[in-house]
Write a protein that holds these residues in place. Sequence first.
Motif, PDB file in Angstrom:
ATOM      1  N   ASN A 160       0.847  -1.187   0.000  1.00  0.00           N
ATOM      2  CA  ASN A 160       0.000   0.000   0.000  1.00  0.00           C
ATOM      3  C   ASN A 160       0.885   1.241   0.000  1.00  0.00           C
ATOM      4  O   ASN A 160       1.835   1.333   0.785  1.00  0.00           O
ATOM      5  CB  ASN A 160      -0.924   0.020   1.216  1.00  0.00           C
ATOM      6  N   ILE A 161       0.572   2.192  -0.859  1.00  0.00           N
ATOM      7  CA  ILE A 161       1.406   3.379  -1.008  1.00  0.00           C
ATOM      8  C   ILE A 161       0.543   4.627  -1.072  1.00  0.00           C
ATOM      9  O   ILE A 161      -0.666   4.572  -1.266  1.00  0.00           O
ATOM     10  CB  ILE A 161       2.268   3.294  -2.290  1.00  0.00           C
ATOM     11  N   LYS A 162       1.199   5.778  -0.914  1.00  0.00           N
ATOM     12  CA  LYS A 162       0.621   7.060  -1.273  1.00  0.00           C
ATOM     13  C   LYS A 162       1.281   7.488  -2.579  1.00  0.00           C
ATOM     14  O   LYS A 162       2.355   7.012  -2.936  1.00  0.00           O
ATOM     15  CB  LYS A 162       0.875   8.099  -0.183  1.00  0.00           C
ATOM     16  N   ALA A 163       0.619   8.396  -3.283  1.00  0.00           N
ATOM     17  CA  ALA A 163       1.161   8.847  -4.562  1.00  0.00           C
ATOM     18  C   ALA A 163       0.842  10.313  -4.765  1.00  0.00           C
ATOM     19  O   ALA A 163      -0.115  10.852  -4.192  1.00  0.00           O
ATOM     20  CB  ALA A 163       0.578   8.017  -5.715  1.00  0.00           C
ATOM     21  N   ALA A 164       1.665  10.981  -5.582  1.00  0.00           N
ATOM     22  CA  ALA A 164       1.440  12.388  -5.913  1.00  0.00           C
ATOM     23  C   ALA A 164       0.398  12.488  -7.024  1.00  0.00           C
ATOM     24  O   ALA A 164       0.446  11.752  -8.004  1.00  0.00           O
ATOM     25  CB  ALA A 164       2.746  13.038  -6.356  1.00  0.00           C
ATOM     26  N   ASN A 165      -0.531  13.408  -6.847  1.00  0.00           N
ATOM     27  CA  ASN A 165      -1.573  13.671  -7.835  1.00  0.00           C
ATOM     28  C   ASN A 165      -1.204  14.943  -8.585  1.00  0.00           C
ATOM     29  O   ASN A 165      -1.175  16.037  -8.005  1.00  0.00           O
ATOM     30  CB  ASN A 165      -2.922  13.831  -7.126  1.00  0.00           C
ATOM     31  N   LEU A 166      -0.904  14.808  -9.892  1.00  0.00           N
ATOM     32  CA  LEU A 166      -0.488  15.944 -10.713  1.00  0.00           C
ATOM     33  C   LEU A 166      -1.620  16.455 -11.596  1.00  0.00           C
ATOM     34  O   LEU A 166      -1.380  17.128 -12.592  1.00  0.00           O
ATOM     35  CB  LEU A 166       0.694  15.541 -11.608  1.00  0.00           C
ATOM     36  N   GLY A 322       6.293  15.414 -15.139  1.00  0.00           N
ATOM     37  CA  GLY A 322       4.913  15.863 -15.235  1.00  0.00           C
ATOM     38  C   GLY A 322       4.663  17.029 -16.151  1.00  0.00           C
ATOM     39  O   GLY A 322       3.532  17.512 -16.247  1.00  0.00           O
ATOM     40  N   ARG A 323       5.686  17.494 -16.875  1.00  0.00           N
ATOM     41  CA  ARG A 323       5.508  18.574 -17.838  1.00  0.00           C
ATOM     42  C   ARG A 323       6.711  18.608 -18.775  1.00  0.00           C
ATOM     43  O   ARG A 323       7.731  17.970 -18.554  1.00  0.00           O
ATOM     44  CB  ARG A 323       5.339  19.915 -17.136  1.00  0.00           C
ATOM     45  N   SER A 324       6.629  19.451 -19.828  1.00  0.00           N
ATOM     46  CA  SER A 324       7.760  19.704 -20.720  1.00  0.00           C
ATOM     47  C   SER A 324       7.447  20.936 -21.547  1.00  0.00           C
ATOM     48  O   SER A 324       6.354  21.509 -21.448  1.00  0.00           O
ATOM     49  CB  SER A 324       8.027  18.500 -21.647  1.00  0.00           C
ATOM     50  N   ALA A 325       8.415  21.363 -22.387  1.00  0.00           N
ATOM     51  CA  ALA A 325       8.236  22.516 -23.285  1.00  0.00           C
ATOM     52  C   ALA A 325       7.790  23.744 -22.508  1.00  0.00           C
ATOM     53  O   ALA A 325       6.739  24.325 -22.765  1.00  0.00           O
ATOM     54  CB  ALA A 325       7.245  22.196 -24.394  1.00  0.00           C
ATOM     55  N   GLY A 326       8.605  24.168 -21.551  1.00  0.00           N
ATOM     56  CA  GLY A 326       8.157  25.207 -20.651  1.00  0.00           C
ATOM     57  C   GLY A 326       7.186  24.603 -19.661  1.00  0.00           C
ATOM     58  O   GLY A 326       7.185  23.404 -19.412  1.00  0.00           O
ATOM     59  N   TYR A 327       6.330  25.404 -19.108  1.00  0.00           N
ATOM     60  CA  TYR A 327       5.356  24.890 -18.149  1.00  0.00           C
ATOM     61  C   TYR A 327       4.063  24.584 -18.897  1.00  0.00           C
ATOM     62  O   TYR A 327       3.095  25.346 -18.881  1.00  0.00           O
ATOM     63  CB  TYR A 327       5.163  25.891 -17.009  1.00  0.00           C
ATOM     64  N   ALA A 328       4.089  23.466 -19.578  1.00  0.00           N
ATOM     65  CA  ALA A 328       2.966  23.044 -20.420  1.00  0.00           C
ATOM     66  C   ALA A 328       3.022  21.530 -20.571  1.00  0.00           C
ATOM     67  O   ALA A 328       3.852  20.850 -19.978  1.00  0.00           O
ATOM     68  CB  ALA A 328       3.038  23.729 -21.778  1.00  0.00           C
ATOM     69  N   ARG A 329       2.109  21.015 -21.393  1.00  0.00           N
ATOM     70  CA  ARG A 329       2.051  19.588 -21.696  1.00  0.00           C
ATOM     71  C   ARG A 329       2.030  18.743 -20.424  1.00  0.00           C
ATOM     72  O   ARG A 329       2.769  17.776 -20.269  1.00  0.00           O
ATOM     73  CB  ARG A 329       3.209  19.194 -22.615  1.00  0.00           C
ATOM     74  N   TYR A 330       1.157  19.123 -19.498  1.00  0.00           N
ATOM     75  CA  TYR A 330       1.105  18.486 -18.191  1.00  0.00           C
ATOM     76  C   TYR A 330       0.555  17.061 -18.280  1.00  0.00           C
ATOM     77  O   TYR A 330      -0.313  16.760 -19.097  1.00  0.00           O
ATOM     78  CB  TYR A 330       0.225  19.292 -17.243  1.00  0.00           C
ATOM     79  N   PHE A 331       1.039  16.235 -17.371  1.00  0.00           N
ATOM     80  CA  PHE A 331       0.506  14.889 -17.208  1.00  0.00           C
ATOM     81  C   PHE A 331      -0.622  14.938 -16.192  1.00  0.00           C
ATOM     82  O   PHE A 331      -0.452  15.434 -15.067  1.00  0.00           O
ATOM     83  CB  PHE A 331       1.594  13.931 -16.733  1.00  0.00           C
ATOM     84  N   ASN A 332      -1.774  14.427 -16.557  1.00  0.00           N
ATOM     85  CA  ASN A 332      -2.931  14.397 -15.675  1.00  0.00           C
ATOM     86  C   ASN A 332      -3.030  12.993 -15.071  1.00  0.00           C
ATOM     87  O   ASN A 332      -3.556  12.071 -15.687  1.00  0.00           O
ATOM     88  CB  ASN A 332      -4.201  14.733 -16.462  1.00  0.00           C
ATOM     89  N   GLY A 333      -2.467  12.832 -13.881  1.00  0.00           N
ATOM     90  CA  GLY A 333      -2.485  11.516 -13.260  1.00  0.00           C
ATOM     91  C   GLY A 333      -1.653  11.475 -11.998  1.00  0.00           C
ATOM     92  O   GLY A 333      -1.241  12.501 -11.460  1.00  0.00           O
ATOM     93  N   TYR A 334      -1.404  10.258 -11.514  1.00  0.00           N
ATOM     94  CA  TYR A 334      -0.634  10.025 -10.292  1.00  0.00           C
ATOM     95  C   TYR A 334       0.755   9.504 -10.660  1.00  0.00           C
ATOM     96  O   TYR A 334       0.949   8.856 -11.684  1.00  0.00           O
ATOM     97  CB  TYR A 334      -1.290   8.978  -9.397  1.00  0.00           C
ATOM     98  N   ILE A 335       1.710   9.771  -9.767  1.00  0.00           N
ATOM     99  CA  ILE A 335       3.051   9.204  -9.907  1.00  0.00           C
ATOM    100  C   ILE A 335       3.526   8.762  -8.532  1.00  0.00           C
ATOM    101  O   ILE A 335       3.300   9.447  -7.531  1.00  0.00           O
ATOM    102  CB  ILE A 335       4.036  10.210 -10.535  1.00  0.00           C
ATOM    103  N   SER A 336       4.156   7.576  -8.482  1.00  0.00           N
ATOM    104  CA  SER A 336       4.630   7.072  -7.197  1.00  0.00           C
ATOM    105  C   SER A 336       6.145   6.898  -7.151  1.00  0.00           C
ATOM    106  O   SER A 336       6.740   6.992  -6.080  1.00  0.00           O
ATOM    107  CB  SER A 336       3.963   5.731  -6.868  1.00  0.00           C
ATOM    108  N   THR A 398      -0.994  17.365  -4.943  1.00  0.00           N
ATOM    109  CA  THR A 398      -1.607  16.802  -3.751  1.00  0.00           C
ATOM    110  C   THR A 398      -1.242  15.330  -3.669  1.00  0.00           C
ATOM    111  O   THR A 398      -0.606  14.778  -4.582  1.00  0.00           O
ATOM    112  CB  THR A 398      -3.138  16.976  -3.783  1.00  0.00           C
ATOM    113  N   TYR A 399      -1.652  14.679  -2.585  1.00  0.00           N
ATOM    114  CA  TYR A 399      -1.303  13.273  -2.400  1.00  0.00           C
ATOM    115  C   TYR A 399      -2.558  12.449  -2.150  1.00  0.00           C
ATOM    116  O   TYR A 399      -3.505  12.902  -1.504  1.00  0.00           O
ATOM    117  CB  TYR A 399      -0.298  13.109  -1.257  1.00  0.00           C
TER     118      TYR A 399
END
Length: 407
Positions: A160-166, A322-336, A398-399
């Motif tokens: 069981n883990i926690k994860a970052a929500n992007l 979680g992003r690229s090309a400046g502050y854009a192209r964001y990933f909508n999801g969780y990462i652990s 958030t987490y």
Amino acid sequence: MKKYILGSLAAASLILGGCSNGEEFNDAVFITGTLTTNTIRVAVDGVSHTAFTVTSSAKAASDIKIEVAAAPELLDEYNKKNQRNFQVPPVDAYTLEDGIVTIKSGSNVSSQASLVTDGDKLAEGISYCLPITIKEISGAGLDIMESSRTAYVMFTKVINIKAANLARRGGFNVPQFWEVNNPNSPVKALGEMTLEMKVLPVAFGTNPRNGNDISSLCGCEENFLFRFGDGAGQPTNQLQLAPGKIGTDPSDPNKNPNYGFKVTDKLFETGHWLHFAAVYDGSTLKIYLDGEQIYNVNTKGGIVNLSRAYDGHTWEDGFSIGRSAGYARYFNGYISECRVWNVARTLDELNAGICYVDPTTDGLVAYWRFNGETQDANGTVRDETGHGYDAVPFGSVTYVDNQKCPY
């Protein structure tokens, strides 16, 4: 009694199909499901039960008794033959119940044996494997098909883990990787490397910019970047390595061609955890998904540069999550999990470390566990290795609780 030769067209005459390197046999029994592969992957969540049956190539004329047993003594030979490094699980971590199975008269498939595994007795970060084999058959005059006599059960401990929500235009930068901040960046000239991360997509293509529905995962834009979509007619839920430039020098105008834009035809769904890894050994680039190779290409050799995006630029746009090309192209999801290595990790090592690796492991340059625990007051996620390559948050991060790995 019928005689079979397994291989190519002859295999079609056998129940369940498959092939086995031209093996010749009379009517025989084998562990069900092992004709095409004799490996079975099991995620152990608490106490888990894995059922096994035995199949006969001919219907039983009378009841057939078959002994199925754990055979840890076979693992050394398997490791040597397949160049693996599995360990046998602790003896108190598993029990094989109902090891004497029966194929009833008129049937092809036996009753079930059950392998009971206790996840609390398994350690994180270790690849376990337990051979289950047919020991003996009584009556019926049937052979045992040697190539399918044994199933190799590979265990992964579920945690069981926690994860970052992007999901709200958030992510992380690693400023000490960026060449503009650190001319001696440890990822500026990687002759070998492994880049891996574990993510759960929530939505694809939700951050269009200049017509590009791209969801960036980690790496450097236009240099070496995992992402979904490319904004050029490709599906927004298709994995890419964009573009994976490997050359002799990051500023070399004659750098090698791009490699690996589309690394799989698979179209991904939301709501499932995924583990990606790019492994470069100095000549070959391989991509893995959940511990299985999905792509490889032979390159001209050279280095990988993860210290900056867009070769030739000097502005701050290096390795990010979680992003690229400046502050854009964001990933909508969780990462652990996200890790960068200066060595080419093996398949065994990747499988063992899907949920966790020892931060002191040789070759580990930086390791971020996005669990809401190893972070500073400002939200910076500390590098687990102690090397100081911390991940600095931007936007809203958030987490979320109660996530399971490797699911």
